[in-house]
Design an enzyme around this catalytic site. Structure first.
Site, PDB file in Angstrom:
ATOM      1  NE  ARG A  99      -9.654  -2.658  -3.363  1.00  0.00           N
ATOM      2  CZ  ARG A  99      -9.172  -2.205  -2.208  1.00  0.00           C
ATOM      3  NH1 ARG A  99      -8.036  -2.689  -1.736  1.00  0.00           N
ATOM      4  NH2 ARG A  99      -9.812  -1.283  -1.510  1.00  0.00           N
TER       5      ARG A  99
ATOM      6  CG  PHE B 222      -1.982   1.060   1.150  1.00  0.00           C
ATOM      7  CD1 PHE B 222      -3.028   0.935   0.246  1.00  0.00           C
ATOM      8  CD2 PHE B 222      -1.927   2.173   1.956  1.00  0.00           C
ATOM      9  CE1 PHE B 222      -4.011   1.909   0.159  1.00  0.00           C
ATOM     10  CE2 PHE B 222      -2.899   3.153   1.886  1.00  0.00           C
ATOM     11  CZ  PHE B 222      -3.943   3.025   0.977  1.00  0.00           C
TER      12      PHE B 222
ATOM     13  CG  ASP C   5      -0.096  -2.937   6.638  1.00  0.00           C
ATOM     14  OD1 ASP C   5      -1.210  -3.299   7.059  1.00  0.00           O
ATOM     15  OD2 ASP C   5       0.094  -1.816   6.128  1.00  0.00           O
TER      16      ASP C   5
ATOM     17  CE1 TYR D 167      -9.239   1.962   6.931  1.00  0.00           C
ATOM     18  CE2 TYR D 167      -8.310   2.939   8.914  1.00  0.00           C
ATOM     19  CZ  TYR D 167      -8.209   2.636   7.580  1.00  0.00           C
ATOM     20  OH  TYR D 167      -7.074   2.984   6.881  1.00  0.00           O
ATOM     21  CE  LYS D 168      -7.603  -1.227   4.974  1.00  0.00           C
ATOM     22  NZ  LYS D 168      -8.210  -0.301   4.000  1.00  0.00           N
TER      23      LYS D 168
END
Length: 437
Positions: free
Chosen positions: A396, A147, A222, A247-248
């Site tokens: 995605r 990322f 990560d 938050y995912k």
């Protein structure tokens, strides 16, 4: 949303086709042991939400919890709530819940700050440890498809250290192969995202960590795209440090705090580059000199965002009641179905599945490419089926087993077929991009 009950096929282990119908998917949903968790989330009527790998949906009770913190704990308790409502202890309390999800062990994790800030802290500390033991090591490795924020933070840190440090990017195939060409005695630290955010490729944490340690380097993982999506064993894998967000897949809310995990053997070697008062051994002594706390509090910096942490706790509590092996089993079944349907139903279009088909190398998403990927996703979202788009050409679809079922996967691919067959994406409106894609 209803669609015609069309038939697709899937190959069984013997290679013969198995019919797939929408009715089959509905039956699988009816028999799903995780179906009961669907009511824990609040989603708009008629929406199929396949973007939980970017932002999880609102948890049941989150608005009420936020109101309780604002009206009662803050409004009535005022500053006393640091003690009476347990605000002071929230980072460690939530950290214990995260540790249970990622296999971290007691006293190993705190919830605090953002993923990027935690990466800066962890990487800085890891490089300092290595400089004490192996001062000649000045190279940081990370994935080319990591990322971007992770890459930027590492580049910025290397520039600030200004002591010959450099960041080198490696391809996913190099990581999977165990760094046969890039690991050398120059490498100090390797920072890896457990799942490629764009393609959904999963890396084996245990074997990869062993390869890195064999080369004399430390590793930071990560976990933004795996925490809450599949079983993780940080302690058992021998990992050094890990970071991630809530938050995912953990459904903590937009911008909810991140977490940092550090192996027990390294905790008191950690040199805090952002040495704020929350990580002081005795913060309320108000001493002029910094003295770090022992253990996991050493990884805190400043005053925490209590409102967001309080809401994030609800998502963590849901996961505390879930068997992660069941989540993984259903996740793979959902993505198998998605891939089989794409192969069968979209074969006449320039669509390619870029997510690995092997279970051992697949996270909890399916990514496909199309030359007009942005416009296709825009047309899909217009129908109430929400995924997202990433350059170049990648659509995605996050598959979160707690609120996504097999019928939604069927309906999503059916909608894609209709959009592609009839070029419904080919309008000016579907090609206009906002600030967030």
């Amino acid at each position: 949303m209803t669609t015609p009950d069309r038939t697709a096929t899937s190959a069984n282990p013997a290679g013969s086709p198995i019919p797939i119908t929408r009715a089959d998917c509905q039956q699988r949903d009816a028999n799903d042991p995780l179906r009961k968790f669907r009511g824990e989330f609040l989603l708009p009527e008629g929406t199929i939400y396949l973007d939980g790998n970017s932002l999880g949906p609102r948890t049941n009770g989150s608005a009420e919890r936020a109101q309780e913190v604002v009206a009662d704990e803050w409004g009535t308790g005022l500053i006393g709530s640091w003690n009476s409502a347990g605000w002071w202890d929230l980072p460690a309390k939530l950290g214990e819940k995260v540790a249970g999800i990622v296999g971290g062990g007691a006293g190993s994790t705190v919830v605090t700050d953002t993923t990027s800030i935690n990466l800066f802290k962890a990487a800085s500390a890891a490089l300092k440890m290595q400089a004490e033991d192996s001062p000649h090591r000045r190279v940081i490795l990370t994935q080319r498809e990591n990322f971007p924020s992770d890459i930027y933070m590492l580049q910025g840190l290397a520039e600030q250290l200004d002591d010959g440090y450099e960041v080198r990017l490696v391809d996913d195939e190099e990581v999977t192969a165990g760094f046969p060409t890039t690991m050398s005695d120059e490498v100090s630290l390797v920072v890896l995202t457990h799942v490629n955010y764009r393609t959904g490729r999963l890396f084996d944490m245990g074997t990869t960590t062993s390869a890195i340690h064999s080369g004399g380097a430390l590793v930071i993982w990560d976990l933004c795209h795996t925490a809450g999506a599949l079983p993780i064993d940080l302690a058992g894998s021998g990992a050094d440090m890990a970071i991630g967000c809530t938050y995912k897949f953990l459904n903590g809310g937009p911008g909810s705090p991140a977490f940092i995990w550090v192996a027990e053997a390294l905790q008191n070697r950690f040199s805090q580059p952002l040495s704020g008062w929350w990580s002081h051994a005795q913060p309320f002594e108000m001493a002029p000199d910094y003295r770090p706390a022992d253990g996991i509090r050493r990884y805190l910096t400043g005053t925490q965002g209590i409102l967001s942490m309080s809401v994030a706790e609800l998502g963590l509590d849901i996961h505390s009641r879930v068997d992660m092996e069941q989540i993984r089993e259903k996740s793979l079944a959902l993505s198998d179905l998605f891939i089989d349907l794409v192969d069968e139903r979209l074969a006449d279009h320039p669509v390619e599945v870029v997510t690995p088909r092997e279970h051992a190398h697949r996270g909890s998403q399916v990514s496909i490419t199309h030359p007009e990927g942005f416009a296709v996703m825009s047309a899909l979202i217009e129908r109430g089926i929400i995924g997202d788009y990433r350059e170049p050409e990648v659509l995605r679809f996050g598959l979160t087993p707690l609120y996504i079922g097999f019928t939604e996967v069927w309906d999503t691919v059916e909608a894609l077929r209709d959009i592609l067959d009839n070029r419904l994406w080919d309008t000016p409106a579907h090609k206009v991009r906002g600030a967030v894609t």
